[in-house]
Design a protein around this motif. Structure first.
Motif, PDB file in Angstrom:
ATOM      1  N   ALA A  36       0.833  -1.209   0.000  1.00  0.00           N
ATOM      2  CA  ALA A  36       0.000   0.000   0.000  1.00  0.00           C
ATOM      3  C   ALA A  36       0.864   1.255   0.000  1.00  0.00           C
ATOM      4  O   ALA A  36       0.638   2.186  -0.784  1.00  0.00           O
ATOM      5  CB  ALA A  36      -0.927  -0.007   1.210  1.00  0.00           C
ATOM      6  N   LEU A  37       1.866   1.293   0.878  1.00  0.00           N
ATOM      7  CA  LEU A  37       2.733   2.466   0.953  1.00  0.00           C
ATOM      8  C   LEU A  37       3.521   2.672  -0.333  1.00  0.00           C
ATOM      9  O   LEU A  37       3.742   3.807  -0.772  1.00  0.00           O
ATOM     10  CB  LEU A  37       3.690   2.336   2.146  1.00  0.00           C
ATOM     11  CG  LEU A  37       3.037   2.457   3.524  1.00  0.00           C
ATOM     12  CD1 LEU A  37       4.047   2.141   4.620  1.00  0.00           C
ATOM     13  CD2 LEU A  37       2.437   3.841   3.734  1.00  0.00           C
ATOM     14  N   GLU A  38       3.935   1.576  -0.969  1.00  0.00           N
ATOM     15  CA  GLU A  38       4.659   1.693  -2.243  1.00  0.00           C
ATOM     16  C   GLU A  38       3.762   2.294  -3.323  1.00  0.00           C
ATOM     17  O   GLU A  38       4.193   3.158  -4.100  1.00  0.00           O
ATOM     18  CB  GLU A  38       5.170   0.319  -2.677  1.00  0.00           C
ATOM     19  CG  GLU A  38       6.297  -0.219  -1.807  1.00  0.00           C
ATOM     20  CD  GLU A  38       6.731  -1.609  -2.212  1.00  0.00           C
ATOM     21  OE1 GLU A  38       6.201  -2.133  -3.229  1.00  0.00           O
ATOM     22  OE2 GLU A  38       7.592  -2.191  -1.526  1.00  0.00           O
ATOM     23  N   HIS A  39       2.520   1.853  -3.382  1.00  0.00           N
ATOM     24  CA  HIS A  39       1.581   2.401  -4.361  1.00  0.00           C
ATOM     25  C   HIS A  39       1.284   3.874  -4.088  1.00  0.00           C
ATOM     26  O   HIS A  39       1.250   4.698  -5.002  1.00  0.00           O
ATOM     27  CB  HIS A  39       0.274   1.602  -4.360  1.00  0.00           C
ATOM     28  CG  HIS A  39       0.309   0.354  -5.176  1.00  0.00           C
ATOM     29  ND1 HIS A  39       1.076  -0.735  -4.830  1.00  0.00           N
ATOM     30  CD2 HIS A  39      -0.322   0.028  -6.346  1.00  0.00           C
ATOM     31  CE1 HIS A  39       0.916  -1.687  -5.736  1.00  0.00           C
ATOM     32  NE2 HIS A  39       0.084  -1.259  -6.670  1.00  0.00           N
ATOM     33  N   LEU A  40       1.065   4.202  -2.829  1.00  0.00           N
ATOM     34  CA  LEU A  40       0.724   5.574  -2.460  1.00  0.00           C
ATOM     35  C   LEU A  40       1.882   6.533  -2.711  1.00  0.00           C
ATOM     36  O   LEU A  40       1.673   7.735  -2.901  1.00  0.00           O
ATOM     37  CB  LEU A  40       0.314   5.624  -0.989  1.00  0.00           C
ATOM     38  CG  LEU A  40      -1.048   4.988  -0.685  1.00  0.00           C
ATOM     39  CD1 LEU A  40      -1.167   4.676   0.806  1.00  0.00           C
ATOM     40  CD2 LEU A  40      -2.187   5.903  -1.124  1.00  0.00           C
ATOM     41  N   ALA A  41       3.111   6.013  -2.736  1.00  0.00           N
ATOM     42  CA  ALA A  41       4.277   6.863  -2.968  1.00  0.00           C
ATOM     43  C   ALA A  41       4.409   7.280  -4.426  1.00  0.00           C
ATOM     44  O   ALA A  41       5.027   8.310  -4.724  1.00  0.00           O
ATOM     45  CB  ALA A  41       5.547   6.131  -2.519  1.00  0.00           C
ATOM     46  N   VAL A  42       3.825   6.495  -5.341  1.00  0.00           N
ATOM     47  CA  VAL A  42       4.040   6.784  -6.773  1.00  0.00           C
ATOM     48  C   VAL A  42       2.764   7.139  -7.530  1.00  0.00           C
ATOM     49  O   VAL A  42       2.840   7.620  -8.664  1.00  0.00           O
ATOM     50  CB  VAL A  42       4.722   5.583  -7.468  1.00  0.00           C
ATOM     51  CG1 VAL A  42       6.089   5.321  -6.859  1.00  0.00           C
ATOM     52  CG2 VAL A  42       3.856   4.323  -7.384  1.00  0.00           C
TER      53      VAL A  42
END
Length: 220
Positions: A36-42
């Motif tokens: 989730a955090l990886e997706h939200l970062a990009v």
């Protein structure tokens, strides 16, 4: 509307994703807090539907980081923790809304749409350009009083163009707003869908192609 569903129960996650896509949203689905955090970062999401008890990074921590970073993404906690104390705790972490499981899917959809409206520049209830009108809440569009039979993707493109008013919207922006991460950015999917939308809108044309720029709504 671009939505991220974060839910570790894979069957439920897939069902929510499928249901929201049928409502015309672009939806990505992940199963743990790290992803989730990886997706939200990009990727810029309007709404994240967030379970609390996640593997990896806990849902509470995902919520804390979004709130601490002043992210414009709105957070809907969707969780089995359903007591009043749980709700107060979740909202205190920075969530914008809280829906306990089990839930009614129509209510989930309505809450996601309401949060999506809060994540962007406020728009009028009905979008218009000339003889073309679109009601995002009722999911209907008309030209000259004739109801348009649009697919969810065609509806999303028309909504993006009407919301932009006179601004040129690039094909890349349309791909980001109306498709999920599975869409190939090198395909002609935007051009193909735009061609079908123009055919359904009829003559005279109301969508202009701007060379090397994108598309704009309004009669030439």
């Amino acid at each position: 509307m671009r939505v991220l569903v974060v839910e570790d129960f894979e069957v439920l996650a897939a069902a929510i994703g499928t249901g929201l896509r049928r409502e015309g949203m672009a939806v990505d689905v992940v199963l743990d807090g790290n992803d989730a955090l990886e997706h939200l970062a990009v990727t810029r999401y309007d709404v994240v539907v967030l379970d609390r008890d996640l593997p990896g990074v806990h849902g509470d921590e995902v919520c804390r980081r979004l709130a601490a970073g002043r992210s414009p993404t709105r957070i809907l906690m969707l969780t089995a923790a359903s007591t009043v104390a749980d709700r107060v705790d979740g909202l205190g972490l920075g969530a914008d809304d809280y829906l306990p499981k089990p839930f009614d899917f129509a209510e989930l959809t309505a809450r996601v749409r309401a949060l999506g409206r809060r994540s962007s520049v406020p728009l009028p209830p009905t979008l218009e350009s000339g003889a073309v009108t679109l009601d995002p809440a009722r999911r209907v569009a008309f030209r000259d009083g004739r109801r348009l039979d649009l697919s969810p993707r065609e509806f999303a493109l028309l909504e993006c163009l009407l919301a932009a008013a006179d601004r040129v919207v690039s094909a890349e922006e349309l791909l980001e707003r109306a498709w999920d991460e599975a869409a190939d950015p090198f395909t002609t999917t935007v051009k193909t869908t735009m061609r079908r939308l123009r055919a359904k809108l009829g003559d005279p044309p109301v969508i202009q192609t701007v060379r090397e720029g994108g598309y704009r709504i309004g009669e030439a």
